[in-house]
Motif scaffolding. Structure first.
Motif, PDB file in Angstrom:
ATOM      1  N   UNK A  56       0.383  -7.291  12.919  1.00  0.00           N
ATOM      2  CA  UNK A  56      -0.081  -7.547  11.549  1.00  0.00           C
ATOM      3  C   UNK A  56       0.966  -8.437  10.892  1.00  0.00           C
ATOM      4  N   UNK A  57       0.751  -9.729  10.916  1.00  0.00           N
ATOM      5  CA  UNK A  57       1.746 -10.693  10.448  1.00  0.00           C
ATOM      6  C   UNK A  57       1.675 -10.869   8.941  1.00  0.00           C
ATOM      7  N   UNK A  58       2.821 -11.285   8.354  1.00  0.00           N
ATOM      8  CA  UNK A  58       2.879 -11.474   6.907  1.00  0.00           C
ATOM      9  C   UNK A  58       2.194 -12.757   6.471  1.00  0.00           C
ATOM     10  N   UNK A  59       2.198 -13.792   7.329  1.00  0.00           N
ATOM     11  CA  UNK A  59       1.709 -15.101   6.913  1.00  0.00           C
ATOM     12  C   UNK A  59       1.063 -15.809   8.095  1.00  0.00           C
ATOM     13  N   UNK A  60       0.407 -16.925   7.805  1.00  0.00           N
ATOM     14  CA  UNK A  60      -0.205 -17.721   8.862  1.00  0.00           C
ATOM     15  C   UNK A  60       0.848 -18.262   9.817  1.00  0.00           C
ATOM     16  N   UNK A  94       2.276   5.098  -9.287  1.00  0.00           N
ATOM     17  CA  UNK A  94       2.993   6.222  -8.676  1.00  0.00           C
ATOM     18  C   UNK A  94       2.039   7.165  -7.954  1.00  0.00           C
ATOM     19  N   UNK A  95       2.425   7.545  -6.752  1.00  0.00           N
ATOM     20  CA  UNK A  95       1.609   8.449  -5.954  1.00  0.00           C
ATOM     21  C   UNK A  95       0.499   7.754  -5.197  1.00  0.00           C
ATOM     22  N   UNK A  96       0.334   6.439  -5.411  1.00  0.00           N
ATOM     23  CA  UNK A  96      -0.735   5.693  -4.748  1.00  0.00           C
ATOM     24  C   UNK A  96      -0.127   4.750  -3.719  1.00  0.00           C
ATOM     25  N   UNK A  97      -0.775   4.600  -2.584  1.00  0.00           N
ATOM     26  CA  UNK A  97      -0.259   3.735  -1.530  1.00  0.00           C
ATOM     27  C   UNK A  97      -1.283   2.638  -1.255  1.00  0.00           C
ATOM     28  N   UNK A  98      -1.143   1.474  -1.885  1.00  0.00           N
ATOM     29  CA  UNK A  98      -2.144   0.420  -1.738  1.00  0.00           C
ATOM     30  C   UNK A  98      -2.008  -0.333  -0.417  1.00  0.00           C
ATOM     31  N   UNK A  99      -2.091   0.394   0.688  1.00  0.00           N
ATOM     32  CA  UNK A  99      -2.021  -0.230   2.003  1.00  0.00           C
ATOM     33  C   UNK A  99      -3.413  -0.740   2.370  1.00  0.00           C
ATOM     34  N   UNK A 100      -3.538  -1.960   2.872  1.00  0.00           N
ATOM     35  CA  UNK A 100      -4.867  -2.488   3.206  1.00  0.00           C
ATOM     36  C   UNK A 100      -5.622  -1.562   4.159  1.00  0.00           C
ATOM     37  N   UNK A 101      -6.862  -1.240   3.820  1.00  0.00           N
ATOM     38  CA  UNK A 101      -7.667  -0.345   4.655  1.00  0.00           C
ATOM     39  C   UNK A 101      -7.868  -0.893   6.068  1.00  0.00           C
ATOM     40  N   UNK A 119      -3.691 -10.789   9.697  1.00  0.00           N
ATOM     41  CA  UNK A 119      -2.958 -10.958   8.449  1.00  0.00           C
ATOM     42  C   UNK A 119      -3.548 -10.002   7.427  1.00  0.00           C
ATOM     43  N   UNK A 120      -2.824  -8.936   7.159  1.00  0.00           N
ATOM     44  CA  UNK A 120      -3.274  -7.940   6.198  1.00  0.00           C
ATOM     45  C   UNK A 120      -2.446  -7.987   4.915  1.00  0.00           C
ATOM     46  N   UNK A 121      -1.652  -9.032   4.738  1.00  0.00           N
ATOM     47  CA  UNK A 121      -0.816  -9.126   3.546  1.00  0.00           C
ATOM     48  C   UNK A 121       0.577  -8.585   3.797  1.00  0.00           C
ATOM     49  N   UNK A 122       1.446  -8.805   2.808  1.00  0.00           N
ATOM     50  CA  UNK A 122       2.848  -8.394   2.890  1.00  0.00           C
ATOM     51  C   UNK A 122       2.999  -6.999   2.288  1.00  0.00           C
ATOM     52  N   UNK A 123       3.410  -6.031   3.100  1.00  0.00           N
ATOM     53  CA  UNK A 123       3.555  -4.661   2.604  1.00  0.00           C
ATOM     54  C   UNK A 123       4.654  -4.543   1.554  1.00  0.00           C
ATOM     55  N   UNK A 124       5.539  -5.513   1.485  1.00  0.00           N
ATOM     56  CA  UNK A 124       6.572  -5.459   0.446  1.00  0.00           C
ATOM     57  C   UNK A 124       5.937  -5.522  -0.940  1.00  0.00           C
ATOM     58  N   UNK A 125       4.728  -6.100  -1.034  1.00  0.00           N
ATOM     59  CA  UNK A 125       4.031  -6.116  -2.312  1.00  0.00           C
ATOM     60  C   UNK A 125       3.604  -4.702  -2.720  1.00  0.00           C
ATOM     61  N   UNK A 126       3.418  -3.826  -1.716  1.00  0.00           N
ATOM     62  CA  UNK A 126       2.954  -2.468  -1.992  1.00  0.00           C
ATOM     63  C   UNK A 126       4.098  -1.476  -2.140  1.00  0.00           C
ATOM     64  N   UNK A 127       5.308  -1.891  -1.749  1.00  0.00           N
ATOM     65  CA  UNK A 127       6.424  -0.947  -1.755  1.00  0.00           C
ATOM     66  C   UNK A 127       6.856  -0.619  -3.180  1.00  0.00           C
ATOM     67  N   UNK A 128       7.229   0.619  -3.431  1.00  0.00           N
ATOM     68  CA  UNK A 128       7.729   0.987  -4.766  1.00  0.00           C
ATOM     69  C   UNK A 128       9.106   0.388  -4.987  1.00  0.00           C
ATOM     70  N   UNK A 129       9.535   0.224  -6.234  1.00  0.00           N
ATOM     71  CA  UNK A 129      10.890  -0.283  -6.498  1.00  0.00           C
ATOM     72  C   UNK A 129      11.920   0.747  -6.081  1.00  0.00           C
ATOM     73  N   UNK A 130      13.169   0.325  -5.859  1.00  0.00           N
ATOM     74  CA  UNK A 130      14.207   1.292  -5.483  1.00  0.00           C
ATOM     75  C   UNK A 130      14.399   2.340  -6.569  1.00  0.00           C
ATOM     76  N   UNK A 131      14.574   3.568  -6.128  1.00  0.00           N
ATOM     77  CA  UNK A 131      14.685   4.680  -7.080  1.00  0.00           C
ATOM     78  C   UNK A 131      16.110   4.791  -7.614  1.00  0.00           C
ATOM     79  N   UNK A 132      16.255   5.597  -8.671  1.00  0.00           N
ATOM     80  CA  UNK A 132      17.573   5.871  -9.261  1.00  0.00           C
ATOM     81  C   UNK A 132      17.528   7.260  -9.886  1.00  0.00           C
ATOM     82  N   UNK A 133      18.473   8.079  -9.512  1.00  0.00           N
ATOM     83  CA  UNK A 133      18.520   9.430 -10.091  1.00  0.00           C
ATOM     84  C   UNK A 133      18.912   9.339 -11.560  1.00  0.00           C
TER      85      UNK A 133
END
Length: 660
Positions: free
Chosen positions: A423-427, A641-648, A443-457
């Protein structure tokens, strides 16, 4: 004197022969390392799952593979214990022997074959029984070239039955370590304790012709043989394995050095040798590998989606770095207890045959998913030989990696041809993977677009905020050698207009902190709990796992590994999701698609003076900062939050690569 032994009756001899045949086939099925793969459309048909056709189906394979196919039956019956199966056999001694051998497995038989020379072989009666079985929802197994051939030539009957029954036909190809017997079809006698491959082809509709079936069977058989052949180690792979074995003692010493430098965890070094005190969980287990922080963050949405999609399965996520392990540990703490107990972490073993073998024997994964570009020939070969399908998710090949693999074309083609899919990021990435031998690229898109931002306590965030106070903050993220001086020069220029500016430098590799401090002079260091005074222009954030807090206090940010060639850049989506205006250098080839998507909302600056000219208006204009951040955020799907927008389609393709 004792009575003389009596000769066995024909029925007794037949029963003994059937038991011997059954025992041998059982040994082959259980001792062979089988891999099952093919068209995902065939799986619900083979398993009679919900959503498959209302009637039964026909499974077809060449007569020469008849002794290999019981392994397919064992695989399918494990997934669906209620599977109903019938086999069409000939009315002769060999046919009855097969019927007696497989009867205890719950397989029914229909006796009959085409009439020959005016002699009734029970063909018409068998056809009627087969039609009733298919209409009753059973799966019928047929050898279209049997029982007398010619070999690999489809005889009339199979597709006629499919047309009348209006049912699909699944072509099957099989190959394994075998002996070829001197029969009319050169029957394959499978050997135990070897490897084997079974390929299920694209199902044929009831209107397909005998020629279509012959072509499909030929293609499936070729694919099975190719998969079996490529499971053997090539000379280049043997050399790789030998090199790893010879380097094993040096790798153990290197582990101790890495431990002393804080790059390994005390008490977990044995994981690098394939050893672990953890027990494998019961049931299905997926193995995912994310090398470090970026890959791990990309993997998190996929981890959550797969835990949700497979509520009884577990996931083993391996990392190569302790920072990646920390990212996973933080994320695991946010999961429900049900999901957290199904998510495991290990450090990936080094690519030494003995160590990888230990790892795979212990964990027995059903599939291996490697994030981005972290591929090792020995690991891929070991998975392939054990029938573990391997895929690359969010795959990328930088210019440097592309050039390196092309220099080792023999080893690369062997390794990449063994991947189930990419599953490649680009053509461009997809084209490079295909050129190296990958048969299936998506090509299912870049999963970095779906990743949450880094957390901080909250506690860490409070410390950082109190340290920065009301000062404007320029955050330099993931800097590499030479870039700290450029950032310092830019900060000096910016302070002409913003004298209270605080520049926070976060090096990509904190182990460089001593060298950075020596070059920049006396600067407070976060790793030593030193905080900048109101007069300190620089704060060196030489720690791990705290980037989320620094992003949340940043006024603007610059992303490193981009100021000088060859560079490559780093992921911009983390800052975008946290609403921080971003700039980067011009050398961002590894993330070209991401920056193209963000367009002019991320500034490209060539040197310190350009960075200063970009920064000053933003630092002095809150409205301008908000507009730039909003523009960037609008170009990327929002994270809920709590949702994972990974391509079906990606989840569907992953599901298709494993045994059901």
């Amino acid at each position: 004197m004792p009575d003389a032994p009596q000769d066995l009756s024909p029925r007794d001899r037949s029963g003994t022969a059937a038991r011997l045949v059954r025992a041998y086939l059982q040994l082959v099925a259980t001792s062979t390392r089988w891999s099952f793969t093919g068209d995902s459309q065939a799986i619900p048909i083979l398993l009679q799952q919900s959503g498959s056709p209302p009637h039964g189906a026909i499974v077809a394979f060449w007569h020469s593979s008849i002794l290999l196919v019981p392994s397919l039956w064992r695989w399918a019956r494990t997934a669906n214990p209620m599977l109903a199966l019938r086999v069409l056999i000939s009315r002769n001694r060999d046919g009855r022997l097969i019927a007696d051998a497989i009867a205890p497995w719950g397989v029914g038989c229909i006796e009959g074959s085409s009439n020959r020379k005016g002699k009734d072989k029970g063909g018409a009666r068998a056809f009627r029984q087969a039609l009733r079985a298919v209409h009753g929802g059973e799966t019928l197994v047929i050898t279209p070239d049997g029982p007398r051939g010619p070999a690999e030539t489809v005889q009339p009957g199979t597709m006629t039955l499919a047309r009348i029954a209006r049912c699909p036909v699944v072509p099957i190809g099989a190959a394994s370590g075998s002996l070829r017997l001197p029969t009319w079809d050169r029957l394959a006698l499978p050997l135990p304790f070897t490897r084997g491959a079974i390929i299920y082809g694209t199902p044929l509709g009831p209107d397909a012709t005998d020629s279509d079936l012959a072509a499909a069977l030929a293609a499936s058989s070729r694919a099975a043989r190719q998969r079996w052949l490529t499971g053997r180690l090539a000379p280049s792979e043997r050399l790789w394995a030998l090199t790893g074995t010879l380097l094993a003692p040096a790798l153990v010493i290197m582990l101790r050095v890495r431990l002393a430098r804080g790059r390994e965890r005390a008490g977990r070094l044995r994981e690098r040798l394939g050893l672990t005190p953890l027990k494998r969980p019961r049931g299905r287990l997926f193995w995912m590998h994310a090398a470090s922080v970026g890959e791990c963050r990309s993997a998190l949405p996929l981890v959550e989606a797969m835990l949700e999609r497979h509520p009884r399965a577990s996931i083993l996520l391996t990392t190569a770095t302790v920072t990646g392990a920390d990212i996973l540990a933080d994320h695991r703490a946010t999961l429900s207890s049900d999901r957290a107990c199904r998510l495991f972490h290990q450090f990936i073993p080094y690519d030494v045959p003995r160590w990888i073998g230990r790892f795979l024997r212990h964990w027995r994964p059903e599939a291996a998913l490697f994030m981005e570009s972290e591929l090792w020939p020995g690991i891929v070969a070991a998975c392939y030989r054990r029938g573990v399908p391997v895929a690359v998710i969010n795959g990328r090949l930088s210019d440097r990696s592309w050039g390196r693999w092309r220099k080792h074309a023999s080893l690369a083609r062997r390794m990449f041809s063994r991947l189930d899919f990419v599953a490649a990021r680009s053509e461009d990435d997809a084209a490079r993977f295909a050129a190296l031998g990958v048969a299936e690229c998506h090509q299912f898109g870049d999963l970095k677009q779906s990743a949450p931002p880094p957390s901080a306590s909250p506690a860490l965030l409070e410390v950082v905020r109190s340290t920065c106070g009301s000062r404007p903050v320029l955050l330099a993220v993931s800097t590499h050698p030479g870039e700290e001086e450029e950032i310092t020069a830019a900060a000096t220029l910016i302070r002409e207009d913003c004298p209270d500016l605080l520049c926070i430098i976060v090096p990509r590799h904190p182990a460089r902190a001593d060298d950075i401090a020596a070059r920049l002079g006396s600067v407070p260091r976060r790793s030593r709990n030193e905080t900048p005074s109101a007069r300190d222009p620089i704060w060196l954030a030489d720690t791990l796992g705290e980037l989320g807090a620094f992003f949340r206090v940043a006024t603007i940010a610059w992303i490193g590994h981009s100021m000088s060639a060859p560079g490559g850049g780093h992921n911009p989506y983390e800052g975008v999701r946290l609403g921080v205006p971003l700039a980067t250098g011009p050398h961002i080839g590894n993330f070209a698609d991401a920056y193209a998507r963000l367009g002019e909302s991320v500034a490209i600056v060539a040197d310190a003076s350009e960075l200063a000219r970009w920064a000053v208006p933003l630092l002095k204009g809150p409205a301008l900062r908000a507009a730039v951040a909003a523009d960037a955020s609008g170009r990327v799907p929002g994270h809920i939050p709590g949702h994972t927008p990974v391509p079906a389609p990606l989840l569907t393709r992953i599901n298709a690569m494993v045994s059901p």
